[in-house]
Design a protein around this motif. Structure first.
Motif, PDB file in Angstrom:
ATOM      1  N   PHE A 159       0.935  -1.802  -0.191  1.00  0.00           N
ATOM      2  CA  PHE A 159       0.177  -0.087   0.309  1.00  0.00           C
ATOM      3  C   PHE A 159       0.871   1.521   0.026  1.00  0.00           C
ATOM      4  O   PHE A 159       1.964   1.481  -0.064  1.00  0.00           O
ATOM      5  CB  PHE A 159      -0.902   0.534   1.508  1.00  0.00           C
ATOM      6  CG  PHE A 159      -1.926  -0.881   1.958  1.00  0.00           C
ATOM      7  CD1 PHE A 159      -3.241  -1.083   0.159  1.00  0.00           C
ATOM      8  CD2 PHE A 159      -1.602  -2.293   2.910  1.00  0.00           C
ATOM      9  CE1 PHE A 159      -3.455  -2.547   0.276  1.00  0.00           C
ATOM     10  CE2 PHE A 159      -2.318  -3.069   2.200  1.00  0.00           C
ATOM     11  CZ  PHE A 159      -3.850  -3.646   1.342  1.00  0.00           C
ATOM     12  N   SER A 160       0.258   2.089  -0.419  1.00  0.00           N
ATOM     13  CA  SER A 160       1.041   3.520   0.195  1.00  0.00           C
ATOM     14  C   SER A 160       1.627   4.362   0.980  1.00  0.00           C
ATOM     15  O   SER A 160       2.218   4.288   1.064  1.00  0.00           O
ATOM     16  CB  SER A 160      -0.096   4.263   0.124  1.00  0.00           C
ATOM     17  OG  SER A 160      -0.563   4.449  -1.894  1.00  0.00           O
ATOM     18  N   GLU A 161       1.170   3.367   2.285  1.00  0.00           N
ATOM     19  CA  GLU A 161       1.985   3.865   4.110  1.00  0.00           C
ATOM     20  C   GLU A 161       2.245   2.108   4.357  1.00  0.00           C
ATOM     21  O   GLU A 161       1.457   1.096   4.140  1.00  0.00           O
ATOM     22  CB  GLU A 161       0.960   4.595   4.335  1.00  0.00           C
ATOM     23  CG  GLU A 161       0.945   5.707   4.065  1.00  0.00           C
ATOM     24  CD  GLU A 161      -0.561   6.271   4.743  1.00  0.00           C
ATOM     25  OE1 GLU A 161      -0.355   6.122   6.579  1.00  0.00           O
ATOM     26  OE2 GLU A 161      -1.328   7.066   4.638  1.00  0.00           O
ATOM     27  N   ARG A 162       2.830   1.628   5.044  1.00  0.00           N
ATOM     28  CA  ARG A 162       3.201   0.250   5.695  1.00  0.00           C
ATOM     29  C   ARG A 162       2.342  -0.408   6.801  1.00  0.00           C
ATOM     30  O   ARG A 162       1.313   0.828   7.149  1.00  0.00           O
ATOM     31  CB  ARG A 162       4.479   0.500   6.415  1.00  0.00           C
ATOM     32  CG  ARG A 162       5.775   0.729   5.455  1.00  0.00           C
ATOM     33  CD  ARG A 162       7.009   0.318   6.062  1.00  0.00           C
ATOM     34  NE  ARG A 162       7.004  -0.691   7.115  1.00  0.00           N
ATOM     35  CZ  ARG A 162       7.898  -0.740   7.536  1.00  0.00           C
ATOM     36  NH1 ARG A 162       8.961  -0.126   7.201  1.00  0.00           N
ATOM     37  NH2 ARG A 162       8.086  -1.770   8.363  1.00  0.00           N
ATOM     38  N   VAL A 163       1.597  -1.392   6.741  1.00  0.00           N
ATOM     39  CA  VAL A 163       0.718  -2.068   7.771  1.00  0.00           C
ATOM     40  C   VAL A 163       1.267  -2.467   8.649  1.00  0.00           C
ATOM     41  O   VAL A 163       1.092  -1.970   9.512  1.00  0.00           O
ATOM     42  CB  VAL A 163       0.022  -2.938   7.145  1.00  0.00           C
ATOM     43  CG1 VAL A 163      -0.798  -3.958   7.667  1.00  0.00           C
ATOM     44  CG2 VAL A 163      -0.465  -3.327   5.419  1.00  0.00           C
ATOM     45  N   SER A 164       2.314  -2.574   8.976  1.00  0.00           N
ATOM     46  CA  SER A 164       3.287  -2.876   9.874  1.00  0.00           C
ATOM     47  C   SER A 164       4.163  -1.652  10.215  1.00  0.00           C
ATOM     48  O   SER A 164       4.201  -0.765  10.185  1.00  0.00           O
ATOM     49  CB  SER A 164       4.714  -4.265   9.681  1.00  0.00           C
ATOM     50  OG  SER A 164       5.478  -3.726   8.646  1.00  0.00           O
ATOM     51  N   GLY A 165       4.206  -1.629  11.534  1.00  0.00           N
ATOM     52  CA  GLY A 165       5.148  -0.743  12.322  1.00  0.00           C
ATOM     53  C   GLY A 165       5.290  -1.173  14.021  1.00  0.00           C
ATOM     54  O   GLY A 165       5.948  -2.509  13.864  1.00  0.00           O
ATOM     55  N   PRO A 166       5.940  -0.416  14.306  1.00  0.00           N
ATOM     56  CA  PRO A 166       6.720  -0.911  15.388  1.00  0.00           C
ATOM     57  C   PRO A 166       5.721  -1.618  16.980  1.00  0.00           C
ATOM     58  O   PRO A 166       4.059  -1.127  17.106  1.00  0.00           O
ATOM     59  CB  PRO A 166       7.532   0.223  15.756  1.00  0.00           C
ATOM     60  CG  PRO A 166       6.616   1.255  15.540  1.00  0.00           C
ATOM     61  CD  PRO A 166       6.194   1.110  13.924  1.00  0.00           C
ATOM     62  N   GLY A 167       6.064  -2.016  17.467  1.00  0.00           N
ATOM     63  CA  GLY A 167       5.190  -2.639  18.556  1.00  0.00           C
ATOM     64  C   GLY A 167       4.457  -3.959  18.447  1.00  0.00           C
ATOM     65  O   GLY A 167       4.431  -4.434  16.824  1.00  0.00           O
ATOM     66  N   PRO A 168       3.698  -4.388  18.765  1.00  0.00           N
ATOM     67  CA  PRO A 168       3.072  -5.213  18.593  1.00  0.00           C
ATOM     68  C   PRO A 168       2.439  -5.180  17.770  1.00  0.00           C
ATOM     69  O   PRO A 168       1.472  -4.412  17.716  1.00  0.00           O
ATOM     70  CB  PRO A 168       2.204  -5.864  19.574  1.00  0.00           C
ATOM     71  CG  PRO A 168       2.379  -4.736  20.833  1.00  0.00           C
ATOM     72  CD  PRO A 168       3.682  -4.237  19.932  1.00  0.00           C
ATOM     73  N   HIS A 169       1.351  -6.243  16.803  1.00  0.00           N
ATOM     74  CA  HIS A 169       0.066  -5.556  15.836  1.00  0.00           C
ATOM     75  C   HIS A 169      -1.124  -5.769  16.705  1.00  0.00           C
ATOM     76  O   HIS A 169      -1.219  -6.676  17.496  1.00  0.00           O
ATOM     77  CB  HIS A 169       0.187  -6.553  14.913  1.00  0.00           C
ATOM     78  CG  HIS A 169       1.523  -6.239  13.739  1.00  0.00           C
ATOM     79  ND1 HIS A 169       1.986  -5.447  13.080  1.00  0.00           N
ATOM     80  CD2 HIS A 169       2.425  -7.623  13.852  1.00  0.00           C
ATOM     81  CE1 HIS A 169       3.478  -5.736  12.725  1.00  0.00           C
ATOM     82  NE2 HIS A 169       3.844  -7.110  12.816  1.00  0.00           N
ATOM     83  N   MET A 170      -2.342  -4.662  16.631  1.00  0.00           N
ATOM     84  CA  MET A 170      -3.856  -4.595  16.739  1.00  0.00           C
ATOM     85  C   MET A 170      -4.964  -5.042  15.497  1.00  0.00           C
ATOM     86  O   MET A 170      -4.899  -4.460  14.723  1.00  0.00           O
ATOM     87  CB  MET A 170      -3.594  -4.086  17.485  1.00  0.00           C
ATOM     88  CG  MET A 170      -4.972  -3.947  18.743  1.00  0.00           C
ATOM     89  SD  MET A 170      -4.714  -2.739  19.436  1.00  0.00           S
ATOM     90  CE  MET A 170      -5.083  -0.551  18.746  1.00  0.00           C
ATOM     91  N   PHE A 171      -6.013  -5.979  16.159  1.00  0.00           N
ATOM     92  CA  PHE A 171      -6.908  -5.292  15.487  1.00  0.00           C
ATOM     93  C   PHE A 171      -7.827  -5.245  16.182  1.00  0.00           C
ATOM     94  O   PHE A 171      -7.790  -6.232  17.045  1.00  0.00           O
ATOM     95  CB  PHE A 171      -7.232  -7.524  15.198  1.00  0.00           C
ATOM     96  CG  PHE A 171      -8.297  -7.093  14.345  1.00  0.00           C
ATOM     97  CD1 PHE A 171      -8.288  -7.762  12.844  1.00  0.00           C
ATOM     98  CD2 PHE A 171      -9.667  -7.600  14.760  1.00  0.00           C
ATOM     99  CE1 PHE A 171      -9.452  -7.273  12.131  1.00  0.00           C
ATOM    100  CE2 PHE A 171     -10.718  -7.823  14.304  1.00  0.00           C
ATOM    101  CZ  PHE A 171     -11.159  -7.464  12.690  1.00  0.00           C
TER     102      PHE A 171
END
Length: 178
Positions: A160-172
């Motif tokens: 995507f135009s921006e990243r889905v992942s990021g620092p720290g744990p992922h959250m739904f």
């Protein structure tokens, strides 16, 4: 039985505190004339409609009360002739199968299934609304929806135009928790 890729997704992205969304998949297949991939059905039952990392919204079939239950309303996608030609080129000039959008990031891009063959063999394609001038805005991926999410969350792909992942744990966050 949970598919291995869904189990891997579960490790990366803990399911919400609330339950996923219950869908009568056989009834849906009969009434909408649409069978959906098994990894997606497992995702909906485990997570439901909602957002990943406050960025990627995942749609579901209609679920009472859910603002994410719009999957069936999205069967027709409108693109310019140029967009269709770009996707056809990405797919090797074999023609563009019917598309079904299943997820939308906050950047207004879209993730689609390429509905060719049996549902469990559907590939994923993304459309970037924000791309450099002259750049192809389509990317096609091998694998299904759950593998696509695993790859996006682990930076294997940058869809995507921006990243889905990021620092720290992922959250739904499920729609019931919003």
């Amino acid at each position: 039985m949970t598919q291995p890729v869904v189990a891997r997704l579960h490790q990366l992205l803990p399911p919400p505190v609330s339950t996923g969304d219950g869908v009568d998949w056989e009834r849906l297949a009969d009434t909408a004339q649409l069978e959906l991939p098994m990894d997606y059905r497992e995702f909906v039952e485990l997570y439901g409609g909602g957002e990943i990392n406050e960025y990627l919204a995942v749609s579901t079939p209609p679920v009472q009360g859910s603002p994410y239950g719009c999957l069936l309303d999205r069967l027709d996608s409108t693109f310019s002739d140029r967009d269709w030609q770009e996707l056809d080129a990405v797919l090797g000039g074999q023609g563009v199968p019917p598309l079904l959008p299943f997820a939308d990031p906050a950047s207004s891009d879209v993730a689609f299934w390429l509905r060719k063959g049996a549902p469990d063999s559907w590939r994923v394609a993304t459309f970037r609304r924000q791309a450099q001038y002259g750049a192809n805005r389509w990317t096609a991926f091998d694998g299904g929806m759950a593998q696509f999410l695993v790859d996006a969350l682990t930076d294997v792909v940058d869809p995507f135009s921006e990243r889905v992942s990021g620092p720290g744990p992922h959250m739904f966050v499920n729609w019931r928790e919003m």
